[in-house]
Design an enzyme around this catalytic site. Structure first.
Site, short mmCIF file in Angstrom:
data_model
loop_
_atom_site.label_atom_id
_atom_site.label_comp_id
_atom_site.label_asym_id
_atom_site.label_seq_id
_atom_site.Cartn_x
_atom_site.Cartn_y
_atom_site.Cartn_z
N GLU A 154 -9.40 7.96 4.82
CA GLU A 154 -8.27 7.44 5.59
C GLU A 154 -8.09 8.18 6.92
O GLU A 154 -9.06 8.56 7.55
CB GLU A 154 -7.00 7.44 4.73
CG GLU A 154 -7.18 6.61 3.44
CD GLU A 154 -5.91 6.38 2.66
OE1 GLU A 154 -4.87 6.09 3.27
OE2 GLU A 154 -5.97 6.47 1.42
N ASP A 214 0.85 -1.18 0.00
CA ASP A 214 0.00 0.00 0.00
C ASP A 214 0.89 1.24 0.00
O ASP A 214 1.85 1.32 0.78
CB ASP A 214 -0.92 -0.01 1.23
CG ASP A 214 -2.07 0.97 1.10
OD1 ASP A 214 -2.10 1.73 0.12
OD2 ASP A 214 -2.96 0.96 1.98
C1 BGC Z 1 -5.00 3.22 0.63
C2 BGC Z 1 -5.40 2.09 -0.26
C3 BGC Z 1 -5.42 2.53 -1.69
C4 BGC Z 1 -4.10 3.16 -2.05
C5 BGC Z 1 -4.01 3.67 -3.46
C6 BGC Z 1 -3.78 3.92 0.15
O1 BGC Z 1 -3.48 5.00 0.95
O2 BGC Z 1 -4.78 2.74 1.94
O3 BGC Z 1 -6.65 1.60 0.15
O4 BGC Z 1 -5.69 1.43 -2.52
O5 BGC Z 1 -3.85 4.24 -1.19
O6 BGC Z 1 -4.71 4.83 -3.63
C1 BGC Z 2 -2.81 10.76 -2.98
C2 BGC Z 2 -3.95 9.85 -3.36
C3 BGC Z 2 -3.76 8.50 -2.78
C4 BGC Z 2 -3.52 8.62 -1.31
C5 BGC Z 2 -3.23 7.31 -0.72
C6 BGC Z 2 -2.62 10.80 -1.50
O1 BGC Z 2 -1.51 11.55 -1.15
O2 BGC Z 2 -3.01 12.06 -3.46
O3 BGC Z 2 -3.99 9.75 -4.74
O4 BGC Z 2 -4.80 7.64 -3.05
O5 BGC Z 2 -2.46 9.50 -1.01
O6 BGC Z 2 -2.97 7.44 0.65
#
Ligand code: BGC
Ligand code: BGC
Length: 840
Positions: free
Chosen positions: A531, A330
């Site tokens: 998140e 991830d």
């Molecule tokens: C998230 C994932 C996601 C990934 C890609 C991560 O921060 O925890 O669930 O698939 O970003 O965007």
């Molecule tokens: C990004 C997102 C991504 C996420 C994952 C962010 O900083 O801009 O595209 O899905 O991080 O944690």
């Protein structure tokens, strides 16, 4: 004054040097297998039942491919960069095994990118990957995306309710139809792979990702995992995913929903059997259904980051359960393993990670370092080959070597699929079935459509709010209704049904009407987040300024019956809001088809129920802001798991609910730097020449040197030494709501020790661009070189313009050359003693 902390990634090289980059002792393949033999995995981890008829054939194909690959080509298969950080030429040069677009990341950086733009990018990346002119390989790449509630990064796509709402409908058959429709919309953009389903079993609703969880009950999570994987991938018992389906990912392995205090990316302390029983069921069922990838989780289990946990990734998942697809990391999660950085992490591969998700510019050093680590033997050839084999195996299964290029696949660029009416119909059905009614005094609901209806609240005509996080943008913020073409807001749905049946509506966010209504529907609730930005300290809805309850009460006081429609990503303590409503319906985060709400709230013209009130809570509803309650844990929630009133049923709620639990009672100290830096804060140094984030226990920047030092316990203080004018700030990437500390009793308290009493240090709190307040430390500190405790009432900052609703920087220390200061125990305290007066 807002600090754009994201720039800090530019200092990765520094972090690399600072982290010291220790490597594990594990070097030879024989050592690895011996260790494997010594590990016993308990039998409750089952062998998964997924198998395919064509296994031997697939392996033969993979053998042939592997034979001809160079080390560089192999390592490239394990790298997954992000579209903002690579060009098509990088793909041609390196031949990455896969790539992703993160949340809110679009082709050409264009939020309004069309379906054709998505397909064009997929096509160019694919062509570059099969072009062997620079890297000597023709292995096709694949594209992964977060289609977590529909194809949610794409304008015009159908957005289904978030998982928490789907849990409330408890309908696995509908889940499968949702997944099938999502797969088609994703295929229409030329994309092969989805990072879904999230099979977290969320056990603490303070977690910002609770809405990505179907239920606190592992049973629903397991049943749904099987249904959604089957819908996304189709029937793969013959070993093939066809071109109307996509690769799915069960995530985040494992225990993300059970971290201590509901901290995103936190520590899960469960014993192994509970980890399996509560957090493992989505994997058992999702893998039985054939999910081809598993995403490692950011969280730790008993203190160890899962990305580096060989026991779980290798011994449990691959060896004992027999998972033969690949494990993807991830978002630079490997960089969080002790001793790793985003740019170098053999530990992750050695533990069993197969594909590094490596957004930002880190992909290039990571690629180079990983090649070097295989050469030096830090990573065995055996492990490398196994990881590559897993990736290739999935590529064979999804037909990448046989299908035409993305632009020429059967569903690609099919304009009828994105936001297709039949997909929207499925989403609308899901919205209807996900509504949960908590209160219905005197059977106020369902409403006759033939009335004058006032629609109020800031969620009424706001598709962005009803869609929540992971909607066009990552956080789901910054959207307007026009960013959801084809969708309907809850108000629009109400307006349609009422006007079609001879009634009338008036939309007024603040509830002021021009004509007295027969009934008011007030739509309100949580604003979007994703998140860790959604983590909260307790479950009270609208702490401090309770605007929505005021709106509900004002309508009620005018004798207007009030229906509350609550938009939320989790159960929250809303006793005051429930008391102030005649009927209370939880709509969760319904997505783009707001019309599904009106379908249920209103009867047909003849008064017959159109659609039943169907949903039942898949999460226990808390009785107080601090209650962490789950099914069967012996506690008494306000509404138990499985609760949900039906139409015509007598509402048992006869007494007003207690409104006692005010925030003041439950509030605890907010630590900033107490023993160590506390989430979400990061220490960032800002100087006229740039910015650096402190990632370890020392930071040596041009203008400032900081190191942790021992005061009472190890490393519980920060010694700061200025060589030039600079700011040392405790900042966050996203604004923190600290309104709980914006009152007469609260204070910012810290312990400080001056090196010279005449030092000039100023303190700042910041709330965004040109928003904040500055105070000289000397106004509150004594002129002494002994340790002292400095107490500053937070009101002294508020009076100077600080807004505690949006705190980007909780504290910044600014000084010039030759200043030294040691600080420790920096915290916000709700009820401070002996508060001084504000100096200015
Ligand atoms: C998230 C994932 C996601 C990934 C890609 C991560 O921060 O925890 O669930 O698939 O970003 O965007
Ligand atoms: C990004 C997102 C991504 C996420 C994952 C962010 O900083 O801009 O595209 O899905 O991080 O944690």
């Amino acid at each position: 004054m807002r600090k754009p902390l994201s720039r800090a990634v530019g200092f990765a090289t520094l972090a690399l040097a600072l982290a010291g980059c220790q490597q594990p002792a594990e070097t030879s393949a024989s050592q690895v297998s011996q260790q494997t033999n010594n590990v016993t995995v308990p039998d409750y981890w089952p062998q998964i039942s997924f198998d395919t008829a064509n296994r031997a054939e697939v392996e033969k194909r993979v053998d042939v491919l592997l034979q001809d690959m160079t080390l560089e080509q192999k390592v490239a298969q394990l790298m997954q960069p992000e579209i903002r950080d690579i060009t098509v030429e990088d793909m041609r040069r390196y031949g990455f095994g896969s790539y992703l677009n993160g949340g809110g990341s679009f082709p050409g950086g264009d939020k309004q990118a069309s379906m054709q733009d998505w397909v064009d990018l997929a096509q160019s990346m694919y062509e570059a990957s099969v072009d062997d002119s620079l890297d000597g390989t023709t292995i096709p790449t694949m594209w992964g995306t977060d289609a977590v509630h529909g194809h949610n990064n794409v304008i015009g796509a159908t957005l289904f309710p978030h998982n928490i709402g789907l849990g409330a409908m408890n309908d696995a058959e509908l889940i499968k139809r949702i997944a099938t429709a999502t797969a088609k919309e994703v295929r229409a953009t030329g994309i092969d792979w989805i990072f879904a389903p999230t099979v977290a079993t969320a056990r603490d609703d303070r977690w910002g990702r609770t809405y990505e969880s179907y239920s606190e009950d592992p049973e629903i999570v397991g049943t749904y995992a099987r249904a959604i994987v089957s819908g996304l991938q189709g029937d793969i018992s013959d070993g093939n995913i066809d071109d109307e389906h996509v690769i799915s990912t069960v995530k985040h392995f494992i225990g993300d929903g059970g971290t201590n205090n509901g901290d995103d990316q936190g520590n899960n302390l469960a014993d192994e059997e509970s980890l399996f029983k509560i957090h493992g069921q989505g994997y058992v069922q999702g893998l039985n259904a054939g999910s081809q990838s598993v995403m490692a989780s950011f969280n730790s289990w008993q203190g160890d980051k899962i990305h580096g946990n060989k026991y779980l990734l290798t011994h449990v998942l691959k060896e004992k359960m027999g998972f033969d697809g690949f494990v993807v990391g991830d978002w630079n999660g490997h960089g969080q393993i002790e001793g790793c950085t985003n740019e170098s992490c053999p530990q992750a591969l050695n533990a069993g990670l197969d594909v590094y998700m490596v957004p930002t510019g880190a992909w290039k050093p990571l690629l180079e370092n990983t090649i070097a680590q295989v050469k030096s033997g830090e990573i065995s050839t055996e492990r490398l080959n196994d990881a590559v084999r897993r990736v290739l195996r999935v590529k064979v299964r999804v037909g990448l070597f046989d299908l035409p290029s993305p632009a020429n696949r059967s569903l690609s660029a099919n304009a009828d699929l994105i936001g297709a009416p039949e997909h929207r119909e499925i989403a609308r059905e899901a919205v209807r079935k996900s509504l949960v009614m908590l209160k219905n005094q005197n059977n106020l609901l369902p409403l006759s459509p033939n009335q004058r209806v006032l629609v109020a609240g800031d969620g009424a005509d706001n598709i962005g709010k009803q869609a929540g996080g992971w909607s066009i943008t990552w956080q789901g913020t910054g959207n307007q209704n026009s960013d959801f073409p084809g969708g309907t807001s809850i108000y629009q749905g109400i307006e349609r049904v009422v006007s079609a049946n001879g009634g009338s509506t008036e939309l007024a966010v603040d509830g002021t009407f021009s004509e007295r209504p027969d009934v008011a529907i007030v739509v309100f609730g949580e604003n979007p987040y994703a998140e860790g930005n959604g983590d909260i300290s307790n479950l009270e809805y609208q702490r401090g300024d309770k605007q929505d309850v005021a709106l509900l009460r004002s309508l009620r006081e005018q004798g207007i019956p009030v229906v509350a429609v609550f938009i939320t990503g989790r159960p929250l303590w809303v006793n005051p809001e429930i008391n102030a409503s005649d009927a209370f319906v939880v709509a969760w985060l319904p997505g783009s088809e707001g019309q599904g709400v009106a379908d249920v709230l209103f009867t047909k013209a003849n008064g017959e129920v159109q659609y039943p009130m169907h949903g039942k809570l898949s999460f226990s509803w808390p009785a107080s802001p601090t209650q962490t309650v789950n099914k069967g844990d012996g506690q008494t929630p306000l509404f138990p798991y499985g609760f949900g009133l039906s139409y015509g049923e007598e509402d048992p709620m006869d007494e007003a609910l207690s409104e006692q639990a005010s925030a003041g009672d439950v509030l605890t100290t907010h630590p900033v730097f107490v023993r160590s830096i506390q989430k979400p804060w990061q220490i960032v140094v800002e100087h006229k020449d740039g910015q650096q984030t402190m990632n370890s226990n020392t930071l040596n920047a041009k203008a400032v040197a900081i190191r942790t030092t021992d005061r009472n316990v190890q490393e519980d203080a920060l010694a700061i030494d200025w060589h030039d004018t600079a700011n040392v700030s405790f900042g966050a990437n996203f604004p923190e709501d600290l309104r709980d500390f914006d009152n007469d009793h609260a204070a910012l308290i810290m312990d400080v020790k001056y090196a010279q009493t005449e030092s000039q240090v100023s303190l700042l709190m910041a709330c965004g661009d040109n928003c904040g307040a500055t105070i000289p430390l000397a106004d509150y500190a004594q002129s002494s070189t002994q340790w002292q405790t400095v107490t500053i009432p937070t009101q002294c900052f508020s009076k100077k313009g600080m807004n505690f609703a949006e705190v980007f920087t909780v504290l910044e220390l600014k000084a010039g050359a030759d200043t030294q200061l040691t600080v420790s125990d920096i915290r916000l305290v709700p009820n401070a003693k002996d508060l001084p007066e504000c100096v200015h």
